[in-house]
Design a protein around this motif. Structure first.
Motif, PDB file in Angstrom:
ATOM      1  N   LEU A   1       0.832  -1.197   0.000  1.00  0.00           N
ATOM      2  CA  LEU A   1       0.000   0.000   0.000  1.00  0.00           C
ATOM      3  C   LEU A   1       0.871   1.254   0.000  1.00  0.00           C
ATOM      4  N   GLN A   2       2.006   1.196   0.682  1.00  0.00           N
ATOM      5  CA  GLN A   2       2.915   2.338   0.703  1.00  0.00           C
ATOM      6  C   GLN A   2       3.495   2.608  -0.684  1.00  0.00           C
ATOM      7  N   THR A   3       3.820   1.527  -1.421  1.00  0.00           N
ATOM      8  CA  THR A   3       4.384   1.710  -2.761  1.00  0.00           C
ATOM      9  C   THR A   3       3.328   2.103  -3.777  1.00  0.00           C
ATOM     10  N   SER A   4       2.050   1.905  -3.449  1.00  0.00           N
ATOM     11  CA  SER A   4       1.002   2.238  -4.408  1.00  0.00           C
ATOM     12  C   SER A   4       0.719   3.737  -4.457  1.00  0.00           C
ATOM     13  N   GLU A   5       1.360   4.505  -3.565  1.00  0.00           N
ATOM     14  CA  GLU A   5       1.181   5.952  -3.603  1.00  0.00           C
ATOM     15  C   GLU A   5       1.745   6.525  -4.899  1.00  0.00           C
ATOM     16  N   VAL A   6       2.765   5.874  -5.446  1.00  0.00           N
ATOM     17  CA  VAL A   6       3.327   6.291  -6.719  1.00  0.00           C
ATOM     18  C   VAL A   6       2.488   5.646  -7.811  1.00  0.00           C
ATOM     19  N   ASP A   7       1.947   6.458  -8.682  1.00  0.00           N
ATOM     20  CA  ASP A   7       1.079   5.941  -9.736  1.00  0.00           C
ATOM     21  C   ASP A   7       1.916   5.204 -10.778  1.00  0.00           C
ATOM     22  N   VAL A   8       1.529   3.987 -11.122  1.00  0.00           N
ATOM     23  CA  VAL A   8       2.306   3.174 -12.048  1.00  0.00           C
ATOM     24  C   VAL A   8       2.178   3.651 -13.486  1.00  0.00           C
ATOM     25  N   LEU A   9       1.181   4.451 -13.769  1.00  0.00           N
ATOM     26  CA  LEU A   9       0.978   4.913 -15.132  1.00  0.00           C
ATOM     27  C   LEU A   9       1.508   6.328 -15.361  1.00  0.00           C
ATOM     28  N   GLY A  10       2.295   6.830 -14.448  1.00  0.00           N
ATOM     29  CA  GLY A  10       2.818   8.186 -14.594  1.00  0.00           C
ATOM     30  C   GLY A  10       1.750   9.215 -14.265  1.00  0.00           C
ATOM     31  N   ASN A  11       1.501  10.119 -15.210  1.00  0.00           N
ATOM     32  CA  ASN A  11       0.512  11.170 -14.981  1.00  0.00           C
ATOM     33  C   ASN A  11      -0.917  10.699 -15.243  1.00  0.00           C
ATOM     34  N   GLN A  12      -1.066   9.562 -15.913  1.00  0.00           N
ATOM     35  CA  GLN A  12      -2.408   9.054 -16.192  1.00  0.00           C
ATOM     36  C   GLN A  12      -2.985   8.441 -14.925  1.00  0.00           C
ATOM     37  N   LYS A  13      -4.223   8.725 -14.679  1.00  0.00           N
ATOM     38  CA  LYS A  13      -4.891   8.170 -13.506  1.00  0.00           C
ATOM     39  C   LYS A  13      -5.678   6.925 -13.911  1.00  0.00           C
ATOM     40  N   SER A  14      -5.482   5.862 -13.149  1.00  0.00           N
ATOM     41  CA  SER A  14      -6.184   4.609 -13.407  1.00  0.00           C
ATOM     42  C   SER A  14      -7.290   4.442 -12.370  1.00  0.00           C
ATOM     43  N   ARG A  15      -8.513   4.378 -12.812  1.00  0.00           N
ATOM     44  CA  ARG A  15      -9.642   4.181 -11.902  1.00  0.00           C
ATOM     45  C   ARG A  15      -9.623   2.770 -11.330  1.00  0.00           C
ATOM     46  N   VAL A  16      -9.159   1.797 -12.106  1.00  0.00           N
ATOM     47  CA  VAL A  16      -9.114   0.421 -11.631  1.00  0.00           C
ATOM     48  C   VAL A  16      -8.130   0.284 -10.474  1.00  0.00           C
ATOM     49  N   GLN A  17      -7.013   0.980 -10.556  1.00  0.00           N
ATOM     50  CA  GLN A  17      -6.033   0.924  -9.475  1.00  0.00           C
ATOM     51  C   GLN A  17      -6.621   1.496  -8.187  1.00  0.00           C
ATOM     52  N   SER A  18      -7.309   2.622  -8.285  1.00  0.00           N
ATOM     53  CA  SER A  18      -7.889   3.210  -7.074  1.00  0.00           C
ATOM     54  C   SER A  18      -9.019   2.346  -6.529  1.00  0.00           C
ATOM     55  N   ILE A  19      -9.785   1.713  -7.399  1.00  0.00           N
ATOM     56  CA  ILE A  19     -10.832   0.790  -6.936  1.00  0.00           C
ATOM     57  C   ILE A  19     -10.203  -0.406  -6.244  1.00  0.00           C
ATOM     58  N   GLY A  20      -9.122  -0.930  -6.794  1.00  0.00           N
ATOM     59  CA  GLY A  20      -8.439  -2.059  -6.168  1.00  0.00           C
ATOM     60  C   GLY A  20      -7.883  -1.718  -4.802  1.00  0.00           C
ATOM     61  N   ILE A  21      -7.300  -0.549  -4.675  1.00  0.00           N
ATOM     62  CA  ILE A  21      -6.764  -0.131  -3.373  1.00  0.00           C
ATOM     63  C   ILE A  21      -7.892   0.061  -2.372  1.00  0.00           C
ATOM     64  N   LYS A  22      -8.981   0.682  -2.797  1.00  0.00           N
ATOM     65  CA  LYS A  22     -10.123   0.873  -1.893  1.00  0.00           C
ATOM     66  C   LYS A  22     -10.738  -0.468  -1.492  1.00  0.00           C
ATOM     67  N   LEU A  23     -10.811  -1.420  -2.438  1.00  0.00           N
ATOM     68  CA  LEU A  23     -11.385  -2.730  -2.114  1.00  0.00           C
ATOM     69  C   LEU A  23     -10.561  -3.468  -1.073  1.00  0.00           C
ATOM     70  N   MET A  24      -9.247  -3.318  -1.131  1.00  0.00           N
ATOM     71  CA  MET A  24      -8.393  -4.056  -0.205  1.00  0.00           C
ATOM     72  C   MET A  24      -8.083  -3.294   1.075  1.00  0.00           C
ATOM     73  N   THR A  25      -8.557  -2.056   1.199  1.00  0.00           N
ATOM     74  CA  THR A  25      -8.307  -1.296   2.425  1.00  0.00           C
ATOM     75  C   THR A  25      -9.613  -0.863   3.079  1.00  0.00           C
ATOM     76  N   ASP A  26     -10.263   0.132   2.515  1.00  0.00           N
ATOM     77  CA  ASP A  26     -11.435   0.713   3.155  1.00  0.00           C
ATOM     78  C   ASP A  26     -12.664  -0.195   3.096  1.00  0.00           C
ATOM     79  N   PHE A  27     -12.830  -0.934   2.017  1.00  0.00           N
ATOM     80  CA  PHE A  27     -14.032  -1.728   1.823  1.00  0.00           C
ATOM     81  C   PHE A  27     -13.746  -3.224   1.832  1.00  0.00           C
ATOM     82  N   VAL A  28     -12.739  -3.653   2.579  1.00  0.00           N
ATOM     83  CA  VAL A  28     -12.395  -5.071   2.585  1.00  0.00           C
ATOM     84  C   VAL A  28     -13.480  -5.896   3.270  1.00  0.00           C
TER      85      VAL A  28
END
Length: 170
Positions: free
Chosen positions: A116-143
């Motif tokens: 989760l700490q490494t996911s703060e850096v976006d893997v796609l550079g400046n492009q925002k991925s909605r799937v990545q943010s949904i995945g992080i939310k699913l495994m943290t806030d909405f687990v």
């Protein structure tokens, strides 16, 4: 206020699913349970999970269970009723599992996970991925809601398999 309405509706209809012997009424009560859980997801602004709940559980699994019950409800002129089970042991085991899982979830420090700490850096550079943010939310806030939804799917599949099998007389 709406959250409490959906929560009470989900709890009461889920209790009716467990306690009734009529499988058709249990199936329709499961429909109310799943719809109220989808309403709770909407109130949590988890639109993706709410739509998934409606499409997968209500739209697929529950319709399959209800059709299976309605098509096989009159086998040899006897209505399909669930057998009586020892509800005391089932309630005790379910309560122990609930207490254990609640303790583990409350003691877990999810924010300090390395991935989760490494996911703060976006893997796609400046492009925002909605799937990545949904995945992080699913495994943290909405687990917890995510795991509860998967548990409901497992129970629905077990119920469908049980209803589909013929009872073998010994």
């Amino acid at each position: 206020m709406l959250f409490y309405l959906f929560a009470i509706l989900a709890i009461l209809s889920a209790a009716y699913v467990v306690l009734t012997r009529n499988l058709l009424y249990a199936g329709f009560s499961l429909l109310i349970t799943l719809l109220s859980i989808a309403g709770i997801y909407v109130l949590l602004f988890a639109d993706f999970i709410a739509v998934t709940q409606l499409m997968v559980y209500v739209g697929g699994v529950l319709v399959l269970i209800l059709f299976g019950i309605m098509l096989s409800s009159r086998v040899h002129n006897k209505s399909v009723l669930s057998e009586s089970v020892n509800k005391v042991w089932g309630t005790l085991v379910a309560g122990l599992i609930l207490v254990g899982l609640s303790y583990a979830i409350l003691k877990a420090n999810v924010a300090s996970l390395p991935w989760l700490q490494t996911s703060e850096v976006d893997v796609l550079g400046n492009q925002k991925s909605r799937v990545q943010s949904i995945g992080i939310k699913l495994m943290t806030d909405f687990v917890v809601p995510f795991e509860l939804a998967s548990l409901l799917l497992l129970i629905a599949l077990m119920g469908a398999a049980y209803v589909a099998t013929e009872k073998q007389n010994a």
